[in-house]
Enzyme design. Structure first.
Site, PDB file in Angstrom:
ATOM      1  N   SER A   1      -0.939  20.567 -19.162  1.00  0.00           N
ATOM      2  CA  SER A   1      -1.191  21.796 -19.914  1.00  0.00           C
ATOM      3  C   SER A   1      -2.476  21.627 -20.709  1.00  0.00           C
ATOM      4  CB  SER A   1      -0.021  22.055 -20.875  1.00  0.00           C
ATOM      5  OG  SER A   1      -0.335  23.035 -21.843  1.00  0.00           O
TER       6      SER A   1
ATOM      7  N   TYR B   1       6.518  20.845 -27.111  1.00  0.00           N
ATOM      8  CA  TYR B   1       5.820  21.122 -25.854  1.00  0.00           C
ATOM      9  C   TYR B   1       4.495  20.370 -25.797  1.00  0.00           C
ATOM     10  CZ  TYR B   1       3.961  23.857 -21.948  1.00  0.00           C
ATOM     11  OH  TYR B   1       3.434  24.249 -20.736  1.00  0.00           O
TER      12      TYR B   1
END
Length: 258
Positions: free
Chosen positions: A149, A162
């Protein structure tokens, strides 16, 4: 078959894609399927999996699926074996895509949510890569593609678990590449930018200033679409990337360079 086609052709290859029923995972599975790979999807929602596999299978070779919860780490070896059996015992490509998140201020972030996110986004990625690595190293060939990410590169806000898990995915990718590339198994990661998915749908509502800032910063002047990942996943799964390992490739419309 011309040279370009042969470099990217996946005919006869086998692939497992986690989180493949919807969103980014489904788009990447479709890309591999269209390039010729035989694909097995793994995700929790059996109805979504069945529908996705049926729709993808309409244009040629069948796509199959295995339903299971990757947060149940003890179940991963059995899930992997079910998928491998559907592929005839050979695995050429693993796309480690399944992921979850929770948006909340760090001071209020529930520890149980932290554990679920890290288990799904990082520990399960390692556990599946470990299973696939054993198969691929025995074969002397394979491609593992993890999904990192932009938060692998920076911390963002309101998503501490996350961000931590995806930072871990980046380092895990490099660590596995260091060990396995000499055995013919390349390990790389795709770092999607801000994509229109279920995981990002709540940013506009919960953090409007961040949503507007992100949109202004993207040089492409739009958020990414799931199909924007199809080219890079086929590249990383194909012979065209044979000498690439340990790489983290952003697909972000230019966001990181701004």
């Amino acid at each position: 078959m011309d040279w370009v086609h042969s470099m990217f052709d996946l005919t006869g290859k086998t692939a497992i894609v986690t989180g493949g029923a919807t969103g980014l995972g489904r788009a990447m599975a479709e890309g591999l399927h269209k390039a010729g790979a035989r694909v097995v999807l793994i995700a929790r929602n059996g109805q979504r999996l069945e529908r996705a596999a049926e729709e993808m299978s309409r244009d040629g070779a069948p796509v199959t699926w295995v339903s299971g919860d990757l947060t149940r780490l003890e179940d991963i070896p059995a899930l992997y074996q079910q998928a491998l059996d559907q592929l005839g015992g050979r695995l050429d490509i693993l796309v480690n895509n399944a992921g979850i998140q929770h948006r909340c201020k760090a001071v209020d972030f529930p520890l149980e949510r932290w554990n679920a996110i890290v288990d799904t986004n990082l520990t399960a990625v390692f556990a599946l890569a470990q299973q696939a690595g054993r198969t691929m190293l025995a074969q002397g060939q394979g491609r593992i593609i993890n999904i990192a990410s932009l938060t692998s590169f920076f911390g963002s806000e309101l998503i501490p678990a996350y961000a931590a898990s995806k930072g871990g995915v980046m380092q895990l990718t490099r660590a596995l590449a260091n060990e396995w590339t000499q055995g013919g198994v390349t390990v790389n990661a795709i770092a999607p930018g801000y994509m229109v998915t279920e995981l990002t749908a709540d940013m506009k509502e919960k953090n409007p200033p961040q949503y507007e800032e992100v949109t202004r910063r993207i040089p492409a002047r739009r958020w990414g679409r799931p199909e924007d990942l199809q080219g890079v996943v086929v590249f990383l799964a194909s012979e065209a990337s044979a000498y690439l390992s340990g790489a983290i490739i952003p697909v972000d419309g230019g966001y990181l360079g701004k």
